[in-house]
Design a protein around this motif. Structure first.
Motif, mmCIF file in Angstrom:
data_model
loop_
_atom_site.group_PDB
_atom_site.id
_atom_site.type_symbol
_atom_site.label_atom_id
_atom_site.label_comp_id
_atom_site.label_asym_id
_atom_site.label_seq_id
_atom_site.Cartn_x
_atom_site.Cartn_y
_atom_site.Cartn_z
ATOM 1 N N THR A 16 -3.605 18.852 1.933
ATOM 2 C CA THR A 16 -3.312 17.953 3.035
ATOM 3 C C THR A 16 -3.059 18.867 4.238
ATOM 4 O O THR A 16 -3.188 20.094 4.129
ATOM 5 C CB THR A 16 -2.068 17.084 2.747
ATOM 6 O OG1 THR A 16 -0.909 17.917 2.724
ATOM 7 C CG2 THR A 16 -2.219 16.319 1.438
ATOM 8 N N TYR A 84 -3.668 12.847 2.029
ATOM 9 C CA TYR A 84 -3.063 13.036 3.345
ATOM 10 C C TYR A 84 -1.550 12.902 3.224
ATOM 11 O O TYR A 84 -1.024 12.383 2.242
ATOM 12 C CB TYR A 84 -3.623 12.032 4.360
ATOM 13 C CG TYR A 84 -3.437 10.577 3.980
ATOM 14 C CD1 TYR A 84 -2.320 9.861 4.395
ATOM 15 C CD2 TYR A 84 -4.379 9.918 3.181
ATOM 16 C CE1 TYR A 84 -2.143 8.529 4.036
ATOM 17 C CE2 TYR A 84 -4.209 8.586 2.829
ATOM 18 C CZ TYR A 84 -3.092 7.901 3.258
ATOM 19 O OH TYR A 84 -2.917 6.590 2.896
ATOM 20 N N ASP A 85 -0.851 13.417 4.243
ATOM 21 C CA ASP A 85 0.603 13.346 4.305
ATOM 22 C C ASP A 85 1.022 12.036 4.958
ATOM 23 O O ASP A 85 0.401 11.591 5.921
ATOM 24 C CB ASP A 85 1.157 14.498 5.144
ATOM 25 C CG ASP A 85 0.742 15.851 4.615
ATOM 26 O OD1 ASP A 85 0.960 16.102 3.416
ATOM 27 O OD2 ASP A 85 0.192 16.660 5.387
ATOM 28 N N GLU A 86 2.078 11.440 4.411
ATOM 29 C CA GLU A 86 2.659 10.231 4.990
ATOM 30 C C GLU A 86 4.178 10.342 4.834
ATOM 31 O O GLU A 86 4.718 10.046 3.771
ATOM 32 C CB GLU A 86 2.115 8.995 4.273
ATOM 33 C CG GLU A 86 2.486 7.683 4.918
ATOM 34 C CD GLU A 86 1.805 6.514 4.220
ATOM 35 O OE1 GLU A 86 2.364 6.008 3.220
ATOM 36 O OE2 GLU A 86 0.710 6.143 4.673
ATOM 37 N N ASP A 87 4.837 10.811 5.896
ATOM 38 C CA ASP A 87 6.276 11.089 5.860
ATOM 39 C C ASP A 87 6.575 12.077 4.735
ATOM 40 O O ASP A 87 6.002 13.159 4.719
ATOM 41 C CB ASP A 87 7.079 9.789 5.721
ATOM 42 C CG ASP A 87 6.814 8.820 6.869
ATOM 43 O OD1 ASP A 87 6.708 9.288 8.020
ATOM 44 O OD2 ASP A 87 6.698 7.606 6.607
ATOM 45 N N LYS A 89 5.787 11.804 1.656
ATOM 46 C CA LYS A 89 4.893 11.497 0.537
ATOM 47 C C LYS A 89 3.517 12.115 0.774
ATOM 48 O O LYS A 89 3.116 12.346 1.906
ATOM 49 C CB LYS A 89 4.737 9.983 0.381
ATOM 50 C CG LYS A 89 6.027 9.258 0.051
ATOM 51 C CD LYS A 89 5.809 7.765 0.006
ATOM 52 C CE LYS A 89 7.056 7.031 -0.413
ATOM 53 N NZ LYS A 89 8.031 6.904 0.638
ATOM 54 N N VAL A 91 -0.329 11.047 -0.218
ATOM 55 C CA VAL A 91 -1.153 9.952 -0.722
ATOM 56 C C VAL A 91 -2.499 10.547 -1.123
ATOM 57 O O VAL A 91 -3.187 11.158 -0.304
ATOM 58 C CB VAL A 91 -1.334 8.842 0.339
ATOM 59 C CG1 VAL A 91 -2.214 7.733 -0.207
ATOM 60 C CG2 VAL A 91 0.021 8.298 0.771
ATOM 61 N N VAL A 120 0.507 8.021 -5.177
ATOM 62 C CA VAL A 120 1.511 8.369 -4.172
ATOM 63 C C VAL A 120 2.524 9.312 -4.809
ATOM 64 O O VAL A 120 3.195 8.955 -5.781
ATOM 65 C CB VAL A 120 2.200 7.107 -3.612
ATOM 66 C CG1 VAL A 120 3.233 7.495 -2.557
ATOM 67 C CG2 VAL A 120 1.170 6.143 -3.026
ATOM 68 N N THR A 154 -6.411 11.668 7.140
ATOM 69 C CA THR A 154 -6.781 10.311 6.758
ATOM 70 C C THR A 154 -8.253 10.104 7.087
ATOM 71 O O THR A 154 -8.814 10.781 7.952
ATOM 72 C CB THR A 154 -5.930 9.259 7.507
ATOM 73 O OG1 THR A 154 -6.103 9.448 8.900
ATOM 74 C CG2 THR A 154 -4.473 9.357 7.127
#
Length: 166
Positions: A16, A84-87, A89, A91, A120, A154
């Motif tokens: 990511t 990809y990074d999400e906060d 987390k 994903v 996740v 993303t």
């Protein structure tokens, strides 16, 4: 960098923007079975899928810098689509396979059909959530791809080859 992992089918990893991630799935390397005409790798249903997460900005890559997070179930990922990074987390979209007792042909024994999943990885809770995706159980799929300039980011579209279940 040497990383201590069980003998398995460590075929892919993913990145990511912030992390490099190792995949340690449920397949175990079993060369002794080869002389008996058994698969070279065999699915271990009691061996949970786990991910080794290493920050890409780490000054010194070492085994101690890797955070391991284990799923609550055994699964195998051969090729990933994208992540990809999400906060706090990560994903990941990837085809995933689960144990199938009568799958004894080929190199990867015990693997059932491979279906697309959204995975996740929660680094704060240290949990992995493997989610079914709409339409994901209709078509076994493998060899997923995205545009190279979207790796680690993303993306709106991904592509994957369909497989037969026979």
């Amino acid at each position: 960098m040497d990383v201590k992992m069980k003998d398995g089918f460590h075929h892919d990893m993913f990145i990511t923007e912030k992390y490099a991630v190792l995949i340690d799935g449920a397949q175990e390397f079993t060369p002794k079975g080869l002389v008996k005409k058994l698969p070279l790798w065999n699915f271990q249903p009691d061996r949970p899928l786990r991910f080794g997460i290493l920050p890409r900005d780490t000054k010194e890559w070492s085994e101690e810098a890797i955070m391991w997070i284990e799923a609550s179930e055994a699964a195998e990922l051969v090729h990933t689509l994208y992540a990809y990074d999400e906060d706090d987390k990560i994903v990941l979209w990837s085809p995933a396979s689960y144990y199938k007792e009568d799958a004894v042909e080929g190199v990867l024994g015990g693997m059932g059909p491979i279906f697309m999943r959204k995975i996740v990885i929660d680094m704060t809770a240290k949990k992995v959530d493997i989610q079914k995706v709409e339409g994901g159980d209709e078509y076994p799929t493998e060899f997923p791809r995205i545009r190279d300039d979207r790796i680690g980011l993303t993306t709106r579209y991904g592509y994957s080859g369909m497989q037969t279940t026979q």
